[in-house]
Scaffold this active site. Structure first.
Site, PDB file in Angstrom:
ATOM      1  CD  GLU A 176      -2.586  -1.210   2.312  1.00 18.84           C
ATOM      2  OE1 GLU A 176      -2.824  -0.072   3.351  1.00 18.84           O
ATOM      3  OE2 GLU A 176      -4.101  -1.464   1.830  1.00 18.84           O
ATOM      4  CD  GLU A 295      -3.981  -5.962   3.425  1.00 12.54           C
ATOM      5  OE1 GLU A 295      -4.709  -4.981   3.429  1.00 12.54           O
ATOM      6  OE2 GLU A 295      -2.928  -5.856   3.071  1.00 12.54           O
TER       7      GLU A 295
HETATM    8  O1  AHR Z   1      -5.318  -5.988   6.665  1.00 15.22           O
HETATM    9  C1  AHR Z   1      -4.713  -4.696   7.806  1.00 15.22           C
HETATM   10  C2  AHR Z   1      -3.852  -3.698   7.165  1.00 15.22           C
HETATM   11  O2  AHR Z   1      -5.117  -3.248   6.060  1.00 15.22           O
HETATM   12  C3  AHR Z   1      -3.226  -3.855   6.462  1.00 15.22           C
HETATM   13  O3  AHR Z   1      -1.922  -4.227   7.253  1.00 15.22           O
HETATM   14  C4  AHR Z   1      -2.358  -2.682   5.669  1.00 15.22           C
HETATM   15  O4  AHR Z   1      -2.263  -3.338   4.631  1.00 15.22           O
HETATM   16  C5  AHR Z   1      -4.180  -2.338   4.980  1.00 15.22           C
HETATM   17  O5  AHR Z   1      -4.532  -1.090   5.319  1.00 15.22           O
END
Ligand code: AHR
Length: 505
Positions: A176, A295
């Site tokens: 990210e 994610e």
């Molecule tokens: O999964 C939790 C968080 O969400 C992770 O660390 C990050 O990559 C995202 O913002």
């Protein structure tokens, strides 16, 4: 009076979307909250093995049959020095961890995680730090992990007791990096250049690896689309995948709207494919970039509690969402969104695996249990391998706050030709009553219904807890029947359904 809705689907054996890459059923373990410490690892737990890994958690993880687990972050990775987590444990430093403002003890690091991954039959999807670090750390780290021996870092690994290289084949180039919250956040140009140069040295050490470039941290980011286009323009020849991340939450307690959120996920995937193909066209390349949705989940329940956590504690209970039935329904729909574009989405990681926005919950020193969202994930992972079929769906629809024309039926089917099995996954989004479902089968002579599993509850907010771990569980009690080439079923109000068919069984 309960309002019954209607939907029909046609499945033709030869109309196919794609083979499913098993890595669609990946997961994620970050050094965050109690994911590692008190989650997968707890040396004092009664079920702990000789390395300190919890046996009860490992058994639940194995039930999910996860092919890859992303590690060690997440936001954590952008401040992580991999060297802190290798070598004798008593020499490892305690660090202030700035992504989540905790103390990281480094008791678990790369080698321990690789060992745990083997025990639960999964592969590691490793991430490098492109926040505070860069090309030099990237080349040293991959040499430590993947080089057989005879060089400084590979010999260091051997001296730490790991003679065989880990051979991690899938690597994330940071995490990210577009997010202002990210340690060492970058512009698309800065990140694209760094990702490219890191990719070059990593492939120099191990040409067999696959690499994931960071896409946007969400479709709502102000730089979305432009970010992907710039990053891919710079890295196209060196990377294989671009990442997508998304989380949804029922913050306004508008369940009809919440259950429609997977339409946003469909649109997100569609847009990223379009950007990849734009860059492909611009470069007149024959290479296709695939998507790593590394994610995805429901995340909102714990937001308030997290604001109250004391900084600089060790493994505090962060991001501990307790999931409801309605969350499980959306997770089912999100899995179907991934399957619907299995032609381009080759990797996906539910975020995360244990305690932190996770299907598995534990008490430190106590029990481990399955949250509601465990079940749709498990069903998809077990029965969703093979070829995704292209369904034709007609369904009654509704409008919600953010979406129009939301079909009450969300469904997809996967054919496992090797086993002669067909599985239809379906969510009934109707909150007022059942959904009369007719599925016309073409080319499935000899197939019979094996079972119709449902996951539902009278209370949309029902959860599983340590005291009541089996409050929301799947039951093989659905009423699907096969009548002259048609599956007919009434899908219960607000339910996840798995209708399994097989030939000659
Ligand atoms: O999964 C939790 C968080 O969400 C992770 O660390 C990050 O990559 C995202 O913002």
């Amino acid at each position: 009076m309960k309002e019954i809705r209607k939907a029909e689907m046609i499945l033709e054996k030869d109309y196919r979307i794609s083979e499913v890459d098993p890595r669609l059923y990946g997961s994620f373990v970050e050094h965050l909250g109690r994911a590692v410490y008190g989650g997968i690892y707890e040396p004092d737990h009664p079920t702990a093995d000789e390395e300190g890994f919890r046996g009860d958690v490992a058994s639940l993880v194995k039930e999910l049959q996860i092919p890859i687990v992303r590690y060690p972050g997440g936001n954590f990775v952008s401040g992580y020095n991999w060297e802190d987590g290798v070598g004798p444990k008593h020499e490892r430093p305690r660090r202030t961890e700035l992504a989540w403002r905790t103390i990281e003890t480094n008791e678990v690091g790369t080698n321990e995680f690789a060992s745990w991954a083997k025990k639960v039959n999964t592969e590691v999807m490793m991430a490098i730090n492109l926040g505070t670090r860069g090309v030099d750390a990237a080349r040293n780290f991959i040499e430590y992990c993947n080089h057989p021996g005879g060089s400084y870092y590979s010999d260091l690994r051997i001296s730490h007791g790991y003679k065989e290289p880990h051979n991690f084949k899938l690597w994330c180039l940071g995490n990210e990096m577009d997010g202002p919250w990210q340690i060492g956040a970058k512009t698309a140009y800065e990140y694209g250049r760094l990702a490219l140069e890191s990719a070059k040295v990593m492939r120099g050490i191990d040409p067999s690896i696959e690499l994931v470039a960071c896409g946007s941290s969400g479709r709502g980011m102000p730089t979305f689309a432009e970010w992907e286009a710039t990053v891919l323009d710079l890295t196209y020849d060196e990377v294989d995948y671009v990442s997508l991340h998304t989380y949804y939450g029922n913050r306004d307690q508008d369940t009809a709207n919440f259950l429609a959120s997977s339409l946003d996920m469909d649109q997100f995937i569609h847009s990223v494919i379009a950007i990849c193909d734009y860059v492909k066209a611009k470069k007149k390349s024959n290479k296709e970039i695939h998507l790593s949705f590394d994610e995805w989940n429901v995340w909102f329940h714990s937001n308030e509690a997290d604001r109250k956590i004391e900084p600089w504690s060790i493994a505090p209970p962060q991001l501990e969402d307790i999931y409801t039935l309605e969350d499980a329904l959306l997770v089912g729909s999100m899995l179907m969104s991934l399957l619907r574009r299995a032609d381009r989405v080759k990797i996906a990681c539910q975020a995360q695996l244990v305690n932190v926005i996770a299907p598995i919950m534990t008490e430190t020193g106590g029990a481990a249990w399955r949250q509601t969202i465990f079940y749709p994930f498990m069903h998809a992972s077990l029965f969703g391998r093979g070829t995704v079929l292209q369904p034709v769906i007609t369904s009654d629809r509704y409008d919600s706050k953010d979406f129009t024309d939301v079909p009450y039926l969300d469904s997809i089917a996967v054919l496992n030709e090797a086993e002669d099995e067909l599985t239809v996954f379906a969510v009934n989004r109707n909150l007022e009553g059942g959904l009369d479902f007719a599925c016309h089968l073409r080319g499935f002579e000899g197939f019979q219904i094996v079972e119709h599993i449902t996951l539902t509850h009278d209370d949309l907010k029902a959860t599983n807890t340590a005291m009541q771990p089996e409050n929301v569980v799947p039951k093989a009690n659905g009423n699907a029947q096969l009548e002259v080439g048609q599956i007919r079923a009434r899908l219960p109000r607000a339910s996840w359904n798995v209708i399994r068919l097989a030939k000659g069984k």
